[in-house]
Design an enzyme around this catalytic site. Structure first.
Site, short mmCIF file in Angstrom:
data_model
loop_
_atom_site.label_atom_id
_atom_site.label_comp_id
_atom_site.label_asym_id
_atom_site.label_seq_id
_atom_site.Cartn_x
_atom_site.Cartn_y
_atom_site.Cartn_z
N HIS A 182 5.65 -0.31 -1.80
CA HIS A 182 6.75 -0.67 -0.90
C HIS A 182 6.38 -1.88 -0.05
O HIS A 182 5.29 -1.94 0.51
CB HIS A 182 7.05 0.48 0.07
CG HIS A 182 7.82 1.61 -0.51
ND1 HIS A 182 7.29 2.50 -1.42
CD2 HIS A 182 9.10 2.02 -0.28
CE1 HIS A 182 8.20 3.41 -1.72
NE2 HIS A 182 9.30 3.15 -1.05
N ASN A 212 -3.29 0.31 -1.61
CA ASN A 212 -2.02 0.81 -1.10
C ASN A 212 -2.23 2.04 -0.21
O ASN A 212 -1.66 2.15 0.88
CB ASN A 212 -1.09 1.15 -2.27
CG ASN A 212 0.34 1.42 -1.83
OD1 ASN A 212 0.69 1.27 -0.67
ND2 ASN A 212 1.17 1.83 -2.77
#
Length: 305
Positions: A182, A212
């Site tokens: 994202h 991440n």
């Protein structure tokens, strides 16, 4: 032009802009359940007329793109919704609330750059990279508190507002070894609609999973913590950078960024800083860089004035 922009201008794509409103991925299931197989045009028109104007733009693309309907059927049916504009053009002018002083950054023009508006963020999307150039958000104490009570949907989807030739698909990430990273985090979303929209692949880049889940996740949490303490609005710009050898994933050849950046700007104090991180498992937390240094490295002046 800097290397950051070289890839953005290297390929031409379909020149039209697409709708600025999107829906949660649940609409895909509803539409597919109702209209799989052969359906008559009158039935489509009736079903589309019952949908809200907010859904109109994406509904046309879902029906045409996913179900293979003739453009004349999808377009005429959707156009029958009272008060719905016939144009599918999208501009950041429709979601200025996501930008400081309502002013989006000025970026070099390219045929495959598309402006996408969502409830909780805005995306400048690159069709050549099949990923965002940047994602813009506005956070504040209220939005961060509201986001804490929401459950992740984890329903990723390809944004049907983008032409197939310009967008990432779920199949591109499957077995790639990269996570769907994202740019506007799901944890920032202050409503169920915004949460669902954050799982659009137009908001994703191929990201190293260790990075991440580790330092990048910590940066996202620290940004929310700051926004909750701030006296007013905090604007955040996040995006990928491409340098070195080109790496891609999937049959669609989604490009893998070498680095990621996150700019944080406190509109009340004028304070700003940026995180710059290699997209690699070995990356650790590092000191932020200045806004001017980010502008120098990225080639984009994000803030007005």
């Amino acid at each position: 032009m800097r290397r950051f922009w070289f890839g953005l201008t290297s390929s031409a794509a379909v020149g039209h802009q697409v709708s600025g409103c999107t829906l949660g991925s649940g609409l895909y299931d509803t539409v597919l359940a109702k209209f799989t197989g052969s359906v008559a045009a009158p039935l489509l028109a009736s079903a589309l007329a019952s949908l809200t104007p907010l859904a109109d733009g994406l509904t046309r693309y879902v029906l045409h793109d996913l179900l293979g309907l003739p453009a004349s059927v999808a377009g005429s049916a959707a156009g029958s919704v009272a008060g719905t504009p016939s144009s599918t053009a999208t501009q950041f002018s429709q979601c200025r609330q996501h930008f400081p002083a309502g002013t989006p950054p000025v970026v070099p023009g390219a045929a495959d750059l598309r402006e996408l508006c969502y409830s909780g963020f805005a995306v400048l999307h690159s069709g050549s990279h099949k990923a965002p150039v940047f994602v813009a958000e506005r956070l504040n104490r209220s939005s961060v508190v509201q986001a804490k009570g929401l459950q992740r949907t984890d329903r990723f989807f390809a944004d049907a507002r983008l032409p197939r030739a310009e967008r990432a698909e779920l199949a591109d990430y499957q077995g790639s070894g990269y996570s769907r990273g994202h740019m506007a985090p799901a944890g920032n979303m202050a409503s169920a609609e915004a949460m669902a929209q954050s799982f659009s692949l137009a908001n994703m880049v191929p990201q190293n999973q260790t990075h991440n889940a580790g330092p990048w996740s910590q940066i996202e949490q620290d940004t929310r913590s700051y926004a909750q303490r701030a006296q007013g609005d905090v604007y955040v710009f996040t995006g990928p950078v491409y340098s070195g050898p080109t790496r891609t994933i999937g049959p669609g050849k989604v490009q893998v960024p070498s680095h990621l950046f996150k700019l944080v700007y406190d509109a009340s104090t004028g304070k700003s800083w940026a995180h710059w991180q290699a997209n690699a498992a070995s990356t650790r937390m590092s000191a932020p860089i200045s806004y001017e240094e980010l502008v120098r490295r990225s080639g984009i002046r994000f803030l007005p004035g």
